[in-house]
Enzyme design. Sequence first.
Site, PDB file in Angstrom:
ATOM      1  N   ASP A 144     -17.844  46.279 -30.845  1.00 22.65           N
ATOM      2  CA  ASP A 144     -18.922  46.845 -30.185  1.00 22.65           C
ATOM      3  C   ASP A 144     -20.335  46.045 -30.322  1.00 22.65           C
ATOM      4  OD1 ASP A 144     -20.337  48.504 -28.461  1.00 22.65           O
ATOM      5  OD2 ASP A 144     -20.296  50.027 -30.028  1.00 22.65           O
ATOM      6  N   HIS A 216     -14.582  50.476 -19.278  1.00 23.90           N
ATOM      7  CA  HIS A 216     -16.002  50.793 -19.868  1.00 23.90           C
ATOM      8  C   HIS A 216     -17.041  49.716 -19.303  1.00 23.90           C
ATOM      9  CE1 HIS A 216     -19.116  52.470 -22.142  1.00 23.90           C
ATOM     10  NE2 HIS A 216     -19.103  51.299 -23.308  1.00 23.90           N
TER      11      HIS A 216
HETATM   12  C1  HEM Z   1     -17.523  56.310 -27.472  1.00 22.48           C
HETATM   13  C2  HEM Z   1     -18.663  55.770 -26.818  1.00 22.48           C
HETATM   14  C3  HEM Z   1     -18.515  54.186 -26.485  1.00 22.48           C
HETATM   15  C4  HEM Z   1     -17.996  53.398 -27.034  1.00 22.48           C
HETATM   16  C5  HEM Z   1     -16.558  53.518 -28.352  1.00 22.48           C
HETATM   17  C6  HEM Z   1     -18.435  52.037 -26.693  1.00 22.48           C
HETATM   18  C7  HEM Z   1     -17.969  50.764 -26.980  1.00 22.48           C
HETATM   19  C8  HEM Z   1     -18.078  49.461 -26.265  1.00 22.48           C
HETATM   20  C9  HEM Z   1     -17.302  48.417 -26.344  1.00 22.48           C
HETATM   21  C10 HEM Z   1     -16.067  48.097 -27.505  1.00 22.48           C
HETATM   22  C11 HEM Z   1     -17.901  47.564 -25.502  1.00 22.48           C
HETATM   23  C12 HEM Z   1     -17.450  46.016 -25.167  1.00 22.48           C
HETATM   24  C13 HEM Z   1     -18.019  44.982 -25.910  1.00 22.48           C
HETATM   25  C14 HEM Z   1     -19.556  44.877 -26.059  1.00 22.48           C
HETATM   26  O1  HEM Z   1     -20.075  44.204 -25.246  1.00 22.48           O
HETATM   27  O2  HEM Z   1     -20.299  45.547 -26.699  1.00 22.48           O
HETATM   28  C15 HEM Z   1     -19.114  48.116 -24.938  1.00 22.48           C
HETATM   29  C16 HEM Z   1     -20.089  47.614 -24.161  1.00 22.48           C
HETATM   30  C17 HEM Z   1     -20.947  48.241 -23.368  1.00 22.48           C
HETATM   31  N1  HEM Z   1     -21.244  49.400 -23.515  1.00 22.48           N
HETATM   32 FE1  HEM Z   1     -20.322  51.072 -24.762  1.00 22.48          FE
HETATM   33  N2  HEM Z   1     -19.376  52.286 -25.880  1.00 22.48           N
HETATM   34  C18 HEM Z   1     -19.719  53.595 -25.658  1.00 22.48           C
HETATM   35  C19 HEM Z   1     -20.642  54.370 -25.014  1.00 22.48           C
HETATM   36  C20 HEM Z   1     -21.656  53.688 -24.291  1.00 22.48           C
HETATM   37  C21 HEM Z   1     -22.535  54.435 -23.570  1.00 22.48           C
HETATM   38  C22 HEM Z   1     -23.083  56.011 -23.876  1.00 22.48           C
HETATM   39  C23 HEM Z   1     -23.162  53.194 -22.827  1.00 22.48           C
HETATM   40  C24 HEM Z   1     -24.593  53.471 -22.085  1.00 22.48           C
HETATM   41  C25 HEM Z   1     -25.620  54.428 -22.163  1.00 22.48           C
HETATM   42  C26 HEM Z   1     -22.826  52.092 -23.364  1.00 22.48           C
HETATM   43  C27 HEM Z   1     -23.362  50.883 -22.801  1.00 22.48           C
HETATM   44  C28 HEM Z   1     -22.484  49.728 -22.831  1.00 22.48           C
HETATM   45  C29 HEM Z   1     -22.813  48.357 -22.223  1.00 22.48           C
HETATM   46  C30 HEM Z   1     -24.260  48.123 -21.252  1.00 22.48           C
HETATM   47  C31 HEM Z   1     -21.802  47.581 -22.467  1.00 22.48           C
HETATM   48  C32 HEM Z   1     -21.925  45.982 -22.343  1.00 22.48           C
HETATM   49  C33 HEM Z   1     -21.206  45.886 -20.974  1.00 22.48           C
HETATM   50  C34 HEM Z   1     -21.276  44.563 -20.405  1.00 22.48           C
HETATM   51  O3  HEM Z   1     -22.434  43.950 -19.961  1.00 22.48           O
HETATM   52  O4  HEM Z   1     -20.283  43.681 -20.721  1.00 22.48           O
HETATM   53  N3  HEM Z   1     -21.656  52.189 -24.096  1.00 22.48           N
HETATM   54  N4  HEM Z   1     -19.031  49.567 -25.375  1.00 22.48           N
END
Ligand code: HEM
Length: 305
Positions: A144, A216
């Site tokens: 993450d 996601h």
């Molecule tokens: C259970 C809740 C969540 C989990 C387990 C989670 C996990 C992850 C993971 C594993 C990634 C891919 C690796 C990375 O680029 O960081 C990711 C990407 C991302 N997440 Fe989450 N996330 C969660 C909630 C959220 C929420 C609530 C938001 C928005 C407010 C968010 C916004 C993003 C964004 C902007 C990316 C990058 C997308 C990109 O440009 O590739 N996430 N998240």
Amino acid sequence: MSSEQQWMPAPQPGLYSEPGIHAHYCEMQLHPAAANADIRQALASALLAVADCYVAVAFGADAWDRLQPDWRPADLQPFATLQGQYRMPSTQTDLLFWIHGEDRGEVMAAVIHINQCLAPYADIQRDVSGFKNRESRDLTGFVDGTANPKEQQRIIASQIAAGQPGAGGSYVFSQLWRHKLEAFQQLPLQQQEGVIGRTRDDNIELQGDDMPADSHVSRTDLKVDGVALKIYRRSTPYYRAADDRGLFFICFASELRRISLQLESMVGAGDDGLADRLMQYSTPLSGSYWFMPAQADLLQLLKES
Ligand code: HEM
């Protein structure tokens, strides 16, 4: 002078100090009858006596208007419950403390000190310890934070632009997510990767037809008029009990819509009929917007009489 050339006030300490092996998040509701001068004094005491860790404080819209009536950042508002195909509840309160550092003892000493300073004036509504998991992996096993913007892009994503009210500060969103870990783990690896939009072991973004439109990454990697709307994330896993573990999500943005558009896309509130598949496997239990002022604006607020 263009906004790029204007001076950007410094954020509160620790905004960019990654990874923060130990983190703690504390959300508080101020007592309506408490005197504002007493609250400012308690905040100053809470923030001053902290040793070997970072402490940042952010304010809900009502608390900001109460403690700094002279001005407010343009987008500041309380978080309202979002309902699409999925629901994100609002649990908006007044104060968010984000405490993080390398030594758990120092972090917990700061938490205890802050709580003691604020106890006469505020009730704790949420109190969660987080930790950096192996290779910054979420408890689902996926790394993450990879796509977080870096260097100058990180500043543009996370701090209000120079020249605007609140410049150097950030809009913040906090959200406690409880994972349905067994349900996620029962999926074949390829399906898990389709939920996130990246491979698990070597952390590579899925390409072309391999990337589902409801992954996601697809739901959060947004562009408006061709411009990517990045945010800066500093979430950590948490564990409170065998049936209560997941992610404490926290992010920082220069404009509130960078966050709100991603949340609407995740719950499936838009016209495209899609929601984030990740919401089948994790449930948001809280949700709040905050304003984390730049350090100089925080000191000014603490000095008001
Ligand atoms: C259970 C809740 C969540 C989990 C387990 C989670 C996990 C992850 C993971 C594993 C990634 C891919 C690796 C990375 O680029 O960081 C990711 C990407 C991302 N997440 Fe989450 N996330 C969660 C909630 C959220 C929420 C609530 C938001 C928005 C407010 C968010 C916004 C993003 C964004 C902007 C990316 C990058 C997308 C990109 O440009 O590739 N996430 N998240």
